[in-house]
Design an enzyme around this catalytic site. Structure first.
Site, mmCIF file in Angstrom:
data_model
loop_
_atom_site.group_PDB
_atom_site.id
_atom_site.type_symbol
_atom_site.label_atom_id
_atom_site.label_comp_id
_atom_site.label_asym_id
_atom_site.label_seq_id
_atom_site.Cartn_x
_atom_site.Cartn_y
_atom_site.Cartn_z
ATOM 1 C CB SER A 146 -8.344 19.818 -12.243
ATOM 2 O OG SER A 146 -9.594 19.195 -12.024
ATOM 3 C CE1 TYR A 159 -6.616 17.928 -7.291
ATOM 4 C CE2 TYR A 159 -8.717 18.606 -8.210
ATOM 5 C CZ TYR A 159 -7.513 17.944 -8.343
ATOM 6 O OH TYR A 159 -7.196 17.316 -9.520
HETATM 7 P P1 NAI Z 1 -2.343 9.729 -9.291
HETATM 8 O O1 NAI Z 1 -2.450 9.936 -7.817
HETATM 9 O O2 NAI Z 1 -2.919 8.493 -9.859
HETATM 10 O O3 NAI Z 1 -0.814 9.882 -9.754
HETATM 11 C C1 NAI Z 1 -0.071 10.992 -9.297
HETATM 12 C C2 NAI Z 1 1.405 10.656 -9.265
HETATM 13 O O4 NAI Z 1 2.070 11.833 -8.768
HETATM 14 C C3 NAI Z 1 1.761 9.515 -8.323
HETATM 15 O O5 NAI Z 1 2.623 8.595 -8.977
HETATM 16 C C4 NAI Z 1 2.455 10.203 -7.150
HETATM 17 O O6 NAI Z 1 3.483 9.411 -6.540
HETATM 18 C C5 NAI Z 1 3.040 11.432 -7.815
HETATM 19 N N1 NAI Z 1 3.283 12.534 -6.867
HETATM 20 C C6 NAI Z 1 2.471 12.949 -5.865
HETATM 21 N N2 NAI Z 1 3.061 13.926 -5.174
HETATM 22 C C7 NAI Z 1 4.270 14.152 -5.763
HETATM 23 C C8 NAI Z 1 5.346 15.024 -5.489
HETATM 24 N N3 NAI Z 1 5.319 15.864 -4.441
HETATM 25 N N4 NAI Z 1 6.432 14.998 -6.299
HETATM 26 C C9 NAI Z 1 6.487 14.124 -7.327
HETATM 27 N N5 NAI Z 1 5.510 13.249 -7.618
HETATM 28 C C10 NAI Z 1 4.413 13.260 -6.837
HETATM 29 O O7 NAI Z 1 -3.046 11.021 -9.941
HETATM 30 P P2 NAI Z 1 -3.647 11.267 -11.420
HETATM 31 O O8 NAI Z 1 -5.100 11.037 -11.366
HETATM 32 O O9 NAI Z 1 -2.824 10.604 -12.430
HETATM 33 O O10 NAI Z 1 -3.447 12.857 -11.499
HETATM 34 C C11 NAI Z 1 -2.371 13.480 -12.166
HETATM 35 C C12 NAI Z 1 -2.677 14.967 -12.265
HETATM 36 O O11 NAI Z 1 -3.908 15.157 -12.945
HETATM 37 C C13 NAI Z 1 -2.837 15.646 -10.908
HETATM 38 O O12 NAI Z 1 -2.294 16.949 -10.968
HETATM 39 C C14 NAI Z 1 -4.347 15.709 -10.735
HETATM 40 O O13 NAI Z 1 -4.734 16.735 -9.869
HETATM 41 C C15 NAI Z 1 -4.777 15.951 -12.170
HETATM 42 N N6 NAI Z 1 -6.159 15.592 -12.454
HETATM 43 C C16 NAI Z 1 -6.637 14.314 -12.267
HETATM 44 C C17 NAI Z 1 -7.953 14.003 -12.578
HETATM 45 C C18 NAI Z 1 -8.530 12.631 -12.408
HETATM 46 O O14 NAI Z 1 -9.751 12.474 -12.599
HETATM 47 N N7 NAI Z 1 -7.754 11.606 -12.119
HETATM 48 C C19 NAI Z 1 -8.865 15.045 -13.087
HETATM 49 C C20 NAI Z 1 -8.259 16.339 -13.258
HETATM 50 C C21 NAI Z 1 -6.959 16.581 -12.949
#
Ligand code: NAI
Length: 262
Positions: A146, A159
């Site tokens: 990120s 984070y």
């Molecule tokens: P989200 O919360 O919408 O989706 C994350 C998914 O990961 C969910 O389906 C959840 O069930 C799954 N998950 C959570 N813990 C888990 C585990 N222990 N084992 C397996 N699956 C697990 O999040 P999003 O926004 O799609 O983020 C994805 C990645 O991108 C993350 O690493 C986040 O930190 C990173 N990110 C997101 C940003 C944003 O603005 N949305 C910005 C920068 C990075």
């Protein structure tokens, strides 16, 4: 939005963690667009399966499985099922992550450890599972860090620290595993329109910072004045999984609409 060629990842199978929704689902979609097979892992196995079916309606190229990135055994089981189904593994995307907002002075030991265990430990466990599954034939790993790993955003200290760890782990593994023909890079998204970002806005609303809809709409720093879309992150990740990206190694590439100056 332009795409890679429809054969850029033909014949290759890639595992994506946390792929039931959000950025992970965008990455899975981009891998399918580029002709690859994709295995979507998520804590929520049913949601992973339904996303796989939605992205690959004809079937045969996407599989959804339950797996928890904090549990090495569940990643090994998912890897075995992947190899059973598709015959091998060429790429792994460590995308699963969580965020807990709050002032640094009040972070509980539990929340600190949880962020590190999922976001940094999850990447390490995933990378180790990929290393074993590549079986000496090489492959590509992409870690979703990120821009928070480069910038110290307030109220996100654990984070931010976990994502900085992902960036350094990416460099470390790239240098150590080059001899094993494994390329490792990280992508640093900015504000991506996903359920996670909406949950952050809702958490801020609960803290009295403002109303969630306005907060979400306002989370668009950068030059384009709009959120990044999950598929835009996905297409950069898909490129990093191809041979054309072999010369890009150990990098932490911003995909952030110009939000981060370095
Ligand atoms: P989200 O919360 O919408 O989706 C994350 C998914 O990961 C969910 O389906 C959840 O069930 C799954 N998950 C959570 N813990 C888990 C585990 N222990 N084992 C397996 N699956 C697990 O999040 P999003 O926004 O799609 O983020 C994805 C990645 O991108 C993350 O690493 C986040 O930190 C990173 N990110 C997101 C940003 C944003 O603005 N949305 C910005 C920068 C990075």
């Amino acid at each position: 939005m332009s795409t890679l060629s429809a054969t850029a990842l033909a014949g290759r199978t890639v595992i994506v963690t946390g792929a039931a929704r959000g950025i992970g689902a965008g990455i899975a979609q981009a891998i399918l667009e580029a002709g690859g097979n994709v295995v979507l892992l998520d804590l929520d196995g049913a949601a992973a399966e339904s996303t796989a079916n939605r992205l690959d309606p004809e079937g045969g190229r996407a599989l959804g499985l339950a797996a928890d990135v904090t549990d090495a055994a569940s990643l090994e089981a998912a890897t075995a099922a992947t190899i059973d189904r598709f015959g091998g593994l060429a790429g792994w995307v460590n995308n699963a992550g969580i965020v807990r907002m709050g002032p640094a002075a009040d972070i509980t030991p539990e929340n600190w450890e949880l962020e590190l265990r999922v976001n940094a430990g999850g990447v390490m466990r995933g990378a180790q599972a990929a290393f074993r599954a590549f079986g000496g034939k090489g492959g590509a790993i992409v870690n979703i860090a990120s821009n928070a790993g480069k910038v110290g955003f307030p109220n996100m200290a654990a984070y931010n620290a976990s994502k900085a760890a992902v960036i350094n782990l990416t460099r470390s593994l790239a240098s150590e595993w080059a001899a094993h023909k494994i390329n490792v890079n990280a992508v640093c998204p900015g504000s991506v329109a996903t359920p996670m970002l909406r949950e952050v806005a809702a958490e801020l609303e609960r803290d009295g910072v403002g109303d969630a809809a306005t907060l979400f709409a306002g989370m668009v720093p950068g030059q384009l004045k709009r959120h990044v879309e999950p598929l835009e992150v996905g297409r950069v990740v898909a490129f990093l999984l191809t041979d054309a990206a072999t010369i890009i190694r150990g990098q932490a590439i911003n995909v952030d609409a110009g939000e981060t100056p370095y």
